[in-house]
Design an enzyme around this catalytic site. Sequence first.
Site, PDB file in Angstrom:
ATOM      1  N   CYS A  81       0.845  -1.203   0.000  1.00 14.17           N
ATOM      2  CA  CYS A  81       0.000   0.000   0.000  1.00 14.17           C
ATOM      3  C   CYS A  81       0.881   1.253   0.000  1.00 14.17           C
ATOM      4  O   CYS A  81       1.617   1.488  -0.945  1.00 14.17           O
ATOM      5  CB  CYS A  81      -0.990  -0.049   1.172  1.00 14.17           C
ATOM      6  SG  CYS A  81      -2.299   1.191   1.047  1.00 14.17           S
ATOM      7  N   HIS A 182      -3.782  -4.978   0.017  1.00 10.27           N
ATOM      8  CA  HIS A 182      -3.343  -5.493   1.317  1.00 10.27           C
ATOM      9  C   HIS A 182      -3.437  -7.011   1.345  1.00 10.27           C
ATOM     10  O   HIS A 182      -4.488  -7.556   1.650  1.00 10.27           O
ATOM     11  CB  HIS A 182      -4.217  -4.903   2.432  1.00 10.27           C
ATOM     12  CG  HIS A 182      -3.968  -3.457   2.674  1.00 10.27           C
ATOM     13  ND1 HIS A 182      -3.055  -3.011   3.589  1.00 10.27           N
ATOM     14  CD2 HIS A 182      -4.473  -2.354   2.086  1.00 10.27           C
ATOM     15  CE1 HIS A 182      -3.007  -1.686   3.568  1.00 10.27           C
ATOM     16  NE2 HIS A 182      -3.864  -1.262   2.661  1.00 10.27           N
ATOM     17  N   GLU A 184      -2.401  -8.990   3.535  1.00  7.75           N
ATOM     18  CA  GLU A 184      -2.694  -9.465   4.902  1.00  7.75           C
ATOM     19  C   GLU A 184      -4.177  -9.343   5.237  1.00  7.75           C
ATOM     20  O   GLU A 184      -4.616  -9.814   6.277  1.00  7.75           O
ATOM     21  CB  GLU A 184      -1.834  -8.696   5.914  1.00  7.75           C
ATOM     22  CG  GLU A 184      -2.291  -7.273   6.240  1.00  7.75           C
ATOM     23  CD  GLU A 184      -1.968  -6.224   5.172  1.00  7.75           C
ATOM     24  OE1 GLU A 184      -1.506  -6.608   4.070  1.00  7.75           O
ATOM     25  OE2 GLU A 184      -2.174  -5.031   5.450  1.00  7.75           O
TER      26      GLU A 184
END
Lengths: 214, 272
Positions: A81, A182, A184
């Site tokens: 990001c 993202h 994650e």
Amino acid sequence: MIRVAIADYGAGNLVSIARAIEVVGAQPLVIGDAEALRGADALVVPGVGAAAPAMDRLRRRGLVEPILAWIRAGRPVLGICLGLQLLFDGSDEDGAATLGLIPGRTVRLANAPTLPHIGWNTVDWVGHQPLFEGIEPGAAFYFVHSYVAMPDDPGVVIAESEHGSRFPVAIARANLLAVQFHPERSGADGLRLLANFTAIAAAATLDAPVTALA
Amino acid sequence: MLSRRVIPCLDVASGRVVKGTRFVDLVDEGDPVELATRYAAEGADEIVYLDISAAPEGRGTLLGLVERTARTVFIPLTVGGGVRSVSEMRDVLRAGADKVSLNSAAVADPTLINRCAVRFGRQAVVVAIDAAREPAAGDSAAGDSAAGAPLRWTAYVRGGRERTELDAVAWAERAVELGAGELLITSIDRDGTGAGFDTELLRAITDRVGVPVIASGGAAGPADFVRAIREGGADAVLAASIFHRRIHAIGEVKAAMAAAGLVIRSTAGVAA
């Protein structure tokens, strides 16, 4: 087990990244200073928000030079990001000068029907990309951003998405990898991408003995 | 293509999931992490926790819960309820939330929106607005557009208990100007009633703002989700009881959305 340093410079959700790194079988090291970076095999530069405050906090923690040295040495990095955007020369968001490792600028996402661009968007990559190994083409990943980094050299772009216009969402230059979304927070596909990164990092670590990096 | 999101909302109090009707009559509905894990597996695009106890002594419990969730569930987590300052927002983000939703505190001090957006980026700042029609339900006009008067909604704070003087649509626009990156719009009239989302309220707001809008309050079945998007212009739809009580599965809702031609994220186990 490879050790993945996660640069902590005071904002954002590091819990998810650290835990995701752990889940894919690597050891996360949340590092707040240069000293802690020494024991790592790979580096994740996360981040959300605007470039200027992020650069200020990186500077205050003395992390700018070590990150630059790490990347210039060709060691494995994953920017996420804002961590992707910081690799470029500068950002239109607040005029900040950023790390300048990849020629190009971060600009506002053009023609977007809604901004910020928030949610799951399909990602298209071309050819065989080790970072996307084992992930179904057109899989969706989670985005939250309004700005996007535009490299001068389109050759570093390995994946794109569309939100009003097409824009780069993943870049690669040797062991320097970065994604606008993202991983994650992108469910099983995101974890797979992180596993791919740790595998790439493990291979790079074998190829480049530590003595060569002193 | 960007997907329309389906978001289960977990109202939490003292570390448990609770749900009431029109913000009252709370019933215990389980362990938040267990539910969030189930929803992620069923194809939820995001999870929202609203801490409705929001008592200062409960903050530690909430932060612990956020961290346990962030370590277990790898989809985005938004947390709201009781965040009154930049430092409280920082604590929630550091515990593992991706976004924080501001409501009463933003009404009390709108500069909070701007200060949080500057510090964490506007993408991390959700402004939640609880809105009720004027005149209030039960009055003679009963909020019916056929009555001829233009529709109006008023913003409420403190979990819908306290009326403000703010026009909800104007407040939504102002919140975006101040730095909100997303709006979570709950119809108090519809919340927990199963009467469907207030699509007129949603449309009034989505016509005026450029940020994503999450529709909340009143979902009864998959068709309501489609209407919130088609008629209300919502980017995402949120619901609680129908998922908690297994009246409808997330996969069912997504299948209905896909059948209506909406772009959804298909996941394993979700018919697309």
